[in-house]
Design an enzyme around this catalytic site. Structure first.
Site, PDB file in Angstrom:
ATOM      1  N   ARG A   1      24.213  22.954 134.971  1.00 20.17           N
ATOM      2  CA  ARG A   1      23.763  22.170 136.125  1.00 20.17           C
ATOM      3  C   ARG A   1      22.249  22.152 136.239  1.00 20.17           C
ATOM      4  O   ARG A   1      21.648  21.090 136.442  1.00 20.17           O
ATOM      5  CB  ARG A   1      24.364  22.736 137.416  1.00 20.17           C
ATOM      6  CG  ARG A   1      25.878  22.662 137.416  1.00 20.17           C
ATOM      7  CD  ARG A   1      26.473  23.103 138.740  1.00 20.17           C
ATOM      8  NE  ARG A   1      27.890  23.409 138.585  1.00 20.17           N
ATOM      9  CZ  ARG A   1      28.815  23.192 139.518  1.00 20.17           C
ATOM     10  NH1 ARG A   1      28.485  22.684 140.681  1.00 20.17           N
ATOM     11  NH2 ARG A   1      30.079  23.515 139.297  1.00 20.17           N
TER      12      ARG A   1
ATOM     13  N   ASP B   1      38.040  24.783 127.716  1.00 21.34           N
ATOM     14  CA  ASP B   1      37.592  23.384 127.583  1.00 21.34           C
ATOM     15  C   ASP B   1      36.263  23.078 126.894  1.00 21.34           C
ATOM     16  O   ASP B   1      36.226  22.590 125.768  1.00 21.34           O
ATOM     17  CB  ASP B   1      37.638  22.678 128.960  1.00 21.34           C
ATOM     18  CG  ASP B   1      36.993  23.468 130.112  1.00 21.34           C
ATOM     19  OD1 ASP B   1      36.274  24.434 129.845  1.00 21.34           O
ATOM     20  OD2 ASP B   1      37.212  23.099 131.277  1.00 21.34           O
TER      21      ASP B   1
ATOM     22  N   GLU C   1      36.880  14.576 135.124  1.00 21.38           N
ATOM     23  CA  GLU C   1      37.259  14.537 133.700  1.00 21.38           C
ATOM     24  C   GLU C   1      37.959  13.245 133.287  1.00 21.38           C
ATOM     25  O   GLU C   1      37.716  12.721 132.190  1.00 21.38           O
ATOM     26  CB  GLU C   1      38.130  15.750 133.336  1.00 21.38           C
ATOM     27  CG  GLU C   1      37.363  17.069 133.339  1.00 21.38           C
ATOM     28  CD  GLU C   1      37.040  17.588 134.732  1.00 21.38           C
ATOM     29  OE1 GLU C   1      37.726  17.167 135.694  1.00 21.38           O
ATOM     30  OE2 GLU C   1      36.095  18.401 134.864  1.00 21.38           O
TER      31      GLU C   1
ATOM     32  N   GLU D   1      27.280  28.040 134.704  1.00 17.44           N
ATOM     33  CA  GLU D   1      27.073  27.007 135.732  1.00 17.44           C
ATOM     34  C   GLU D   1      25.587  26.694 135.893  1.00 17.44           C
ATOM     35  O   GLU D   1      25.195  25.534 136.088  1.00 17.44           O
ATOM     36  CB  GLU D   1      27.650  27.452 137.084  1.00 17.44           C
ATOM     37  CG  GLU D   1      29.162  27.656 137.098  1.00 17.44           C
ATOM     38  CD  GLU D   1      29.973  26.366 137.046  1.00 17.44           C
ATOM     39  OE1 GLU D   1      29.378  25.269 137.026  1.00 17.44           O
ATOM     40  OE2 GLU D   1      31.218  26.467 137.003  1.00 17.44           O
TER      41      GLU D   1
END
Ligand SMILES: *[C@@H]1O[C@H](CO)[C@@H](O)[C@H](O)[C@H]1NC(C)=O
Ligand SMILES: *[C@@H]1O[C@H](CO)[C@@H](O)[C@H](O)[C@H]1NC(C)=O
Length: 422
Positions: free
Chosen positions: A36, A164, A297, A32
């Site tokens: 980010r 993913d 998404e 993360e």
């Protein structure tokens, strides 16, 4: 308008230079934080040319880097930003998570290209080399990887949560490197995985919605996360690298999946999608976990499909989803998610990816295609655009950011920038 934008940017520069401090006693998720924070800073550097953002990206990346010091080079997924001490989440049984371990490549490669220090790139590329050693014939890796052996532990295979973006980055590293020999193995691995994806595809009855199953052992489970709705965009983006015939086939699968994802939204009373869906013969699909946390998404995929096909239908679908957010999620002070897409009851949180991704992809869906051209930029998985830089030998790689960026000259390359605004 331009003056206002520059003023905001100047303020941000000063805040980043003077107040942004990563020396925090905080257990960060390596993944993360990379997508980010490192991604956001590098993107701002590429867009502005201001070195302060690169310095800050390097600062936090250096704090994350010890996470890759495992026996196999597969990273541990958590680290304390001030004290180091990398480890994995307790609930994974000591394993590293596939997506958490295979979604730092774009950012760390970009950082090496821009700092001319190969150490970031070496760490993340070793991960892919390690996974390549035991890469299965169908290119589908389970979500848990043992950081000691570097091999998969028995677990689910999915294009949703925890799987993913590993697949997304195989494609995007190839694009980021401008599709050269140095990054060819990423494309090859990606194509292998897309064969695997096709083996997970089924259709509903009676309406013939195409969806992607999850897999446990040899058993396909008729469930799909909204998170997996990034896949149509990825397939559309990657379709260009195939020869004709296969390219159309892959694009057409992307379009079918996008139709399903759009219907994740359209079939609920609020016209916002739930977190995941189950498929039952004769009943098409039902919402499973029924919250909506403003995820991007589906609109991300609509953006790619619009850019790649020029078909206005994808703009219409995106507009309808935007209207549903306006109607259900908008407050005076911002936007919130829904606890339940059936009742419309709100939660109390605006996720940062709503701004970074959902609204950005919607904005770009209605912008000229020259705004962040896909020939020059690649979006990281948090929708932060990074410049494509042709990969060859690292020493020959030449970042052109300073030459290409568009701000007035006095905003550029300020090595002394921190002092400049005081
Ligand atoms: C545009 O996309 C929609 C949805 O995939 C499809 O039904 C339609 O045929 C497309 N239109 C054209 C002109 O290709
Ligand atoms: C990628 O490579 C092609 C062919 O060599 C070149 O024309 C193009 O400018 C490169 N793109 C970028 C963004 O460097």
């Amino acid at each position: 308008m331009v003056v206002r934008k520059l003023a905001v940017m100047l303020l941000n520069c000063r805040w980043v230079a003077n107040s942004l401090d990563f020396n925090k006693d905080y257990e960060a998720s390596v993944f993360e934080t990379t997508i980010r924070v490192v991604g956001g800073l590098l993107s701002t550097y590429d867009l502005s040319g201001d070195k302060i953002f690169l310095e800050k990206a390097k600062d936090i990346a250096d704090r994350l880097l010890p996470a890759w010091n495992s026996p196999s080079g597969i990273p541990y997924n958590r680290i304390n930003l001030a004290r180091g001490g990398a480890h994995n989440f307790g609930w994974t049984g000591g394993n590293s998570i596939l997506a958490d371990s295979g979604t730092e490549q774009l950012e760390f490669i970009a950082l090496s290209q821009r700092t001319k220090d190969p150490k970031y790139q070496e760490k993340v590329e070793k991960v892919v080399k390690e996974l390549q050693k035991t890469f299965p014939a169908d290119g589908l890796l389970p979500i848990y990887i043992n950081p000691r052996s570097g091999t998969a532990a028995y677990s689910t295979i999915t294009f949703g949560a925890m799987g993913d973006s590993f697949y997304e980055y195989l494609l995007k590293v190839w694009i980021q490197g401008n599709k050269t020999e140095a990054v060819k193995h990423y494309r090859e691995m990606w194509e292998t995985s897309m064969k695997g994806l096709q083996s997970l595809v089924r259709k509903t009855t009676p309406s013939s919605f195409t969806y992607i199953c999850e897999k446990n052992g040899n058993f396909l489970s008729d469930k799909m996360d909204e998170l997996a709705c990034f896949a149509p965009g990825m397939l559309a983006l990657g379709s260009k690298g195939y020869g004709s015939g296969e390219a159309e086939e892959v694009l057409s699968l992307a379009e079918e999946l996008a139709w399903t994802c759009y219907n994740f939204y359209q079939l609920t009373p609020t016209k916002l999608a739930g977190e995941n869906y189950y498929f039952h013969p004769g009943q098409d699909m039902n919402v499973g976990t029924s919250w909506n946390i403003l995820r991007p998404e589906t609109v991300e995929s609509l953006f790619y499909l619009w850019r790649i096909t020029g078909n206005k239908t994808y703009q219409e679908w995106g507009w309808n989803i935007f209207q549903a957010f306006e109607k259900n999620s908008r407050l005076e002070t911002g936007y919130v998610g829904l606890k339940d897409v059936n009742s419309g009851i709100k939660d109390n949180m605006m996720q940062s990816f709503f701004l970074a991704e959902t609204l950005k992809y919607l904005y770009l869906l209605f912008s000229p295609t020259s705004v962040i051209s896909l020939d020059e930029w690649v979006f990281n998985t948090e929708a932060h655009p990074l410049r494509i830089v042709t990969r060859g030998d690292l020493h020959q790689e030449n970042v052109q950011v300073d030459r290409q960026q568009k701000l007035p000259i006095h905003f550029r390359g300020r090595k002394e920038g921190r002092l400049g605004y005081n």
